[in-house]
Design an enzyme around this catalytic site. Structure first.
Site, PDB file in Angstrom:
ATOM      1  N   GLU A  12       0.842  -1.203   0.000  1.00 18.32           N
ATOM      2  CA  GLU A  12       0.000   0.000   0.000  1.00 18.32           C
ATOM      3  C   GLU A  12       0.877   1.252   0.000  1.00 18.32           C
ATOM      4  OE1 GLU A  12      -2.563   1.663  -0.265  1.00 18.32           O
ATOM      5  OE2 GLU A  12      -4.333   0.404  -0.038  1.00 18.32           O
ATOM      6  N   ASN A 140     -10.375   4.776   1.470  1.00 20.80           N
ATOM      7  CA  ASN A 140      -9.392   4.646   0.389  1.00 20.80           C
ATOM      8  C   ASN A 140      -9.576   5.789  -0.609  1.00 20.80           C
ATOM      9  OD1 ASN A 140      -7.460   2.445   0.399  1.00 20.80           O
ATOM     10  ND2 ASN A 140      -9.180   1.029   0.430  1.00 20.80           N
ATOM     11  N   ASP A 190      -9.948   1.036  -4.622  1.00 16.09           N
ATOM     12  CA  ASP A 190      -8.911   1.035  -3.588  1.00 16.09           C
ATOM     13  C   ASP A 190      -8.180   2.371  -3.667  1.00 16.09           C
ATOM     14  OD1 ASP A 190      -6.658   0.242  -1.838  1.00 16.09           O
ATOM     15  OD2 ASP A 190      -7.483  -1.762  -2.065  1.00 16.09           O
TER      16      ASP A 190
END
Length: 280
Positions: A12, A140, A190
């Site tokens: 991430e 997100n 995302d």
């Protein structure tokens, strides 16, 4: 193509540092910050989960973690607590985050087991941390257009990406509105980033791609990523990076997708914005 072959359980928060010309990213579940410099691959381990960063200067990052915001010295590897956020909640951790055009830093929190409604989005700006949104599950897609007059974000479980107007100091000035509704397509938003032309580039968990949407929300194209769980994009000039994850994949799925969790890159995609500097 593969930029870095080290598999992350939950890759991430990629950040291209414009002064160092260096990519940083996180493996949240393994409590690591990773990078590649002139000497090769590097990583730093921490006592808490960390997930997103903004650059302060050549040698320092502002990092979002379980206990809030910390200052990280790249050269010494020292992580120093800076602003406590949900430090009294061992059931939550940080998630997506990005610096805004005014030098602020937005970041999300969520339940470690993705418990419904346990997440929130905060903004740090000139010494103050303020909660902006609550009752989220997986925050997100925090990103900003070049002019900085609005922000995007999402709660992944809703399959909708939001758009909210910002005031002159970068705080929300109206109720968020739906910018993308991906429910009919069964897509899960995302991480995201906006390029220099105002196009939104959205990683879609489970779809193995980063999809581009124009300022009007119209789908433009998609860049395939070599692993199903594409998690977050970042630009370095015209090069697009994307982190991926192994989380939630069965042994059979991992065998079918051996590159899951690695960082991918694609050249000559679009001109990205320079990542904004965090102003302490």
């Amino acid at each position: 193509m593969i930029f870095d072959a080290r598999p992350c359980d939950l890759g991430e928060g990629p950040l291209w540092h414009p002064l160092r010309k260096q990519l940083f990213w996180f493996d949240i579940l393994n409590r690591k910050l990773l990078s590649v410099d002139a000497n090769g691959p590097r990583d730093w381990g921490f006592a808490q989960m960390v997930s997103a960063a903004g650059w302060i200067d050549h040698d320092r990052l502002l990092i979002a973690g379980e206990d809030g915001l910390s200052l990280f010295d790249i050269e010494t590897g020292v992580l120093t607590p800076y602003r406590a956020v949900e430090a009294d909640r061992p059931d939550t951790r940080s998630n997506d985050g990005r610096a805004d055009p005014l030098g602020g830093f937005w970041f999300g929190t969520m339940g470690k087991q993705a418990q419904p409604g346990q997440g929130a989005i905060y903004r740090y700006y000139r010494g103050e941390v303020r909660q902006i949104y609550a009752d989220l599950t997986i925050p997100n897609a925090i990103c900003f257009p070049p002019q900085g007059d609005f922000a995007h974000f999402c709660d992944t479980v809703t399959s909708c990406v939001m758009k909210v107007a910002l005031d002159a100091n970068g705080w929300p000035s109206a109720a968020p509105k739906v910018f993308l509704d991906l429910r009919a397509e069964g897509l899960h938003p995302d991480g995201a980033v906006v390029d220099a032309a105002g196009v939104l580039w959205l990683a879609q968990w489970g779809a193995g791609r980063v999809a581009a949407y124009g300022p009007d929300g119209r789908f433009l194209r998609a860049v395939a990523i070599g692993a199903p769980h594409s998690s977050c994009p970042a630009f370095a000039g015209e090069r697009l990076f994307c982190t991926t994850a192994r989380q939630g994949m069965s042994p059979d799925q991992l065998a079918a997708h051996p590159d899951a969790g690695k960082v991918f890159c694609s050249d000559s995609i679009a001109l990205g914005q320079t990542e904004h500097q965090v102003i302490l």
